[in-house]
Motif scaffolding. Sequence first.
Motif, PDB file in Angstrom:
ATOM      1  N   ARG A  13       0.845  -1.206   0.000  1.00 14.98           N
ATOM      2  CA  ARG A  13       0.000   0.000   0.000  1.00 14.98           C
ATOM      3  C   ARG A  13       0.876   1.251   0.000  1.00 14.98           C
ATOM      4  O   ARG A  13       0.503   2.272  -0.553  1.00 14.98           O
ATOM      5  N   ASP A  14       2.040   1.185   0.657  1.00 14.60           N
ATOM      6  CA  ASP A  14       2.956   2.327   0.758  1.00 14.60           C
ATOM      7  C   ASP A  14       4.373   1.845   0.458  1.00 14.60           C
ATOM      8  O   ASP A  14       5.144   1.559   1.374  1.00 14.60           O
ATOM      9  N   PRO A  15       4.720   1.725  -0.837  1.00  9.27           N
ATOM     10  CA  PRO A  15       6.016   1.159  -1.202  1.00  9.27           C
ATOM     11  C   PRO A  15       7.219   1.886  -0.606  1.00  9.27           C
ATOM     12  O   PRO A  15       8.179   1.246  -0.183  1.00  9.27           O
ATOM     13  N   ALA A  16       7.186   3.207  -0.542  1.00 12.71           N
ATOM     14  CA  ALA A  16       8.337   3.953  -0.020  1.00 12.71           C
ATOM     15  C   ALA A  16       8.583   3.625   1.446  1.00 12.71           C
ATOM     16  O   ALA A  16       9.716   3.381   1.861  1.00 12.71           O
ATOM     17  N   SER A  17       7.525   3.611   2.233  1.00 14.09           N
ATOM     18  CA  SER A  17       7.663   3.322   3.658  1.00 14.09           C
ATOM     19  C   SER A  17       8.114   1.886   3.897  1.00 14.09           C
ATOM     20  O   SER A  17       9.013   1.627   4.704  1.00 14.09           O
ATOM     21  N   LEU A  18       7.494   0.939   3.182  1.00 17.98           N
ATOM     22  CA  LEU A  18       7.848  -0.463   3.387  1.00 17.98           C
ATOM     23  C   LEU A  18       9.259  -0.749   2.884  1.00 17.98           C
ATOM     24  O   LEU A  18      10.025  -1.472   3.531  1.00 17.98           O
ATOM     25  N   ALA A  19       9.644  -0.164   1.768  1.00 15.62           N
ATOM     26  CA  ALA A  19      11.009  -0.346   1.262  1.00 15.62           C
ATOM     27  C   ALA A  19      12.029   0.252   2.226  1.00 15.62           C
ATOM     28  O   ALA A  19      13.092  -0.338   2.454  1.00 15.62           O
ATOM     29  N   ALA A  20      11.716   1.401   2.806  1.00 17.86           N
ATOM     30  CA  ALA A  20      12.632   2.004   3.788  1.00 17.86           C
ATOM     31  C   ALA A  20      12.802   1.078   4.989  1.00 17.86           C
ATOM     32  O   ALA A  20      13.911   0.904   5.503  1.00 17.86           O
ATOM     33  N   TRP A  21      11.704   0.465   5.433  1.00 17.87           N
ATOM     34  CA  TRP A  21      11.768  -0.466   6.562  1.00 17.87           C
ATOM     35  C   TRP A  21      12.653  -1.660   6.216  1.00 17.87           C
ATOM     36  O   TRP A  21      13.567  -2.010   6.963  1.00 17.87           O
ATOM     37  N   TRP A  22      12.400  -2.288   5.073  1.00 20.60           N
ATOM     38  CA  TRP A  22      13.196  -3.448   4.660  1.00 20.60           C
ATOM     39  C   TRP A  22      14.649  -3.051   4.381  1.00 20.60           C
ATOM     40  O   TRP A  22      15.569  -3.825   4.635  1.00 20.60           O
ATOM     41  N   GLY A  23      14.879  -1.849   3.857  1.00 13.66           N
ATOM     42  CA  GLY A  23      16.242  -1.376   3.654  1.00 13.66           C
ATOM     43  C   GLY A  23      16.999  -1.318   4.966  1.00 13.66           C
ATOM     44  O   GLY A  23      18.170  -1.708   5.046  1.00 13.66           O
ATOM     45  N   GLU A  24      16.338  -0.848   6.011  1.00 14.87           N
ATOM     46  CA  GLU A  24      16.936  -0.804   7.349  1.00 14.87           C
ATOM     47  C   GLU A  24      17.190  -2.214   7.874  1.00 14.87           C
ATOM     48  O   GLU A  24      18.243  -2.506   8.424  1.00 14.87           O
ATOM     49  N   PRO A  29      26.547  -6.617  -8.439  1.00 12.61           N
ATOM     50  CA  PRO A  29      25.729  -7.016  -9.594  1.00 12.61           C
ATOM     51  C   PRO A  29      25.332  -8.488  -9.496  1.00 12.61           C
ATOM     52  O   PRO A  29      26.145  -9.331  -9.116  1.00 12.61           O
ATOM     53  N   GLY A  30      24.093  -8.776  -9.789  1.00 13.26           N
ATOM     54  CA  GLY A  30      23.602 -10.145  -9.713  1.00 13.26           C
ATOM     55  C   GLY A  30      22.986 -10.515  -8.376  1.00 13.26           C
ATOM     56  O   GLY A  30      22.364 -11.560  -8.253  1.00 13.26           O
ATOM     57  N   ASP A  31      23.153  -9.652  -7.349  1.00 10.27           N
ATOM     58  CA  ASP A  31      22.517  -9.927  -6.056  1.00 10.27           C
ATOM     59  C   ASP A  31      21.000  -9.840  -6.195  1.00 10.27           C
ATOM     60  O   ASP A  31      20.486  -9.039  -6.988  1.00 10.27           O
ATOM     61  N   LEU A  32      20.310 -10.624  -5.415  1.00  8.60           N
ATOM     62  CA  LEU A  32      18.853 -10.587  -5.390  1.00  8.60           C
ATOM     63  C   LEU A  32      18.377  -9.199  -4.949  1.00  8.60           C
ATOM     64  O   LEU A  32      18.874  -8.652  -3.964  1.00  8.60           O
ATOM     65  N   GLU A  33      17.433  -8.637  -5.696  1.00 10.39           N
ATOM     66  CA  GLU A  33      16.843  -7.350  -5.349  1.00 10.39           C
ATOM     67  C   GLU A  33      15.429  -7.562  -4.834  1.00 10.39           C
ATOM     68  O   GLU A  33      14.753  -8.526  -5.202  1.00 10.39           O
ATOM     69  N   LEU A  34      14.986  -6.655  -3.978  1.00 11.29           N
ATOM     70  CA  LEU A  34      13.657  -6.719  -3.394  1.00 11.29           C
ATOM     71  C   LEU A  34      12.903  -5.471  -3.834  1.00 11.29           C
ATOM     72  O   LEU A  34      13.373  -4.346  -3.618  1.00 11.29           O
ATOM     73  N   GLY A  35      11.759  -5.664  -4.504  1.00 13.14           N
ATOM     74  CA  GLY A  35      10.977  -4.542  -5.012  1.00 13.14           C
ATOM     75  C   GLY A  35       9.649  -4.417  -4.295  1.00 13.14           C
ATOM     76  O   GLY A  35       9.087  -5.398  -3.813  1.00 13.14           O
ATOM     77  N   PHE A  36       9.146  -3.199  -4.249  1.00 15.97           N
ATOM     78  CA  PHE A  36       7.857  -2.910  -3.614  1.00 15.97           C
ATOM     79  C   PHE A  36       7.027  -2.120  -4.609  1.00 15.97           C
ATOM     80  O   PHE A  36       7.419  -1.035  -5.048  1.00 15.97           O
ATOM     81  N   ILE A  37       5.886  -2.679  -4.975  1.00 13.45           N
ATOM     82  CA  ILE A  37       5.015  -2.108  -5.998  1.00 13.45           C
ATOM     83  C   ILE A  37       3.684  -1.720  -5.351  1.00 13.45           C
ATOM     84  O   ILE A  37       3.090  -2.515  -4.616  1.00 13.45           O
ATOM     85  N   ARG A  38       3.220  -0.515  -5.648  1.00  6.89           N
ATOM     86  CA  ARG A  38       1.955  -0.036  -5.067  1.00  6.89           C
ATOM     87  C   ARG A  38       0.765  -0.836  -5.608  1.00  6.89           C
ATOM     88  O   ARG A  38       0.653  -1.060  -6.808  1.00  6.89           O
TER      89      ARG A  38
END
Length: 135
Positions: free
Chosen positions: A13-24, A45-54
């Motif tokens: 619902r709030d990708p920026a907030s949730l991504a900031a939390w997971w980034g921390e 390069p090649g590391d798994l990335e985690l995305g957050f989509i609204r």
Amino acid sequence: MGIILSQVVVDSRDPASLAAWWGEVLGREVEADGEDEIWIVGESPGDLELGFIRVPEDKTVKNRLHIDLRPQDGSDQATELERLIALGARRVDVGQGPDVTWVVLADPEGNEFCLLRSTPAEVAADMAAAESLPG
């Protein structure tokens, strides 16, 4: 030959907030690709990335896919559990029972994830010990 797992995408619902939390949580940088798509990038390069989509809807049922986290060498499950709860994770019961070695938690939007017990060094030692057994 197999294929490379590149990205895991989480509806939010709030990708920026949730991504900031997971980034921390992960100690990784967050990159915005607009306000509806936010990424936690890999360290190499090649590391798994985690995305957050609204998405417009809230999470309503147990995840069909979840993330497992492992304490880094030099840390342990209890220390990481305390840190994750201080960041806003909460314990959840998904029917895991009392005798499991992992802890089931939820992020601020309710997405379940597990905190495993063993560090990478402990896993490597267990694998080496198993390989040295006769038979």
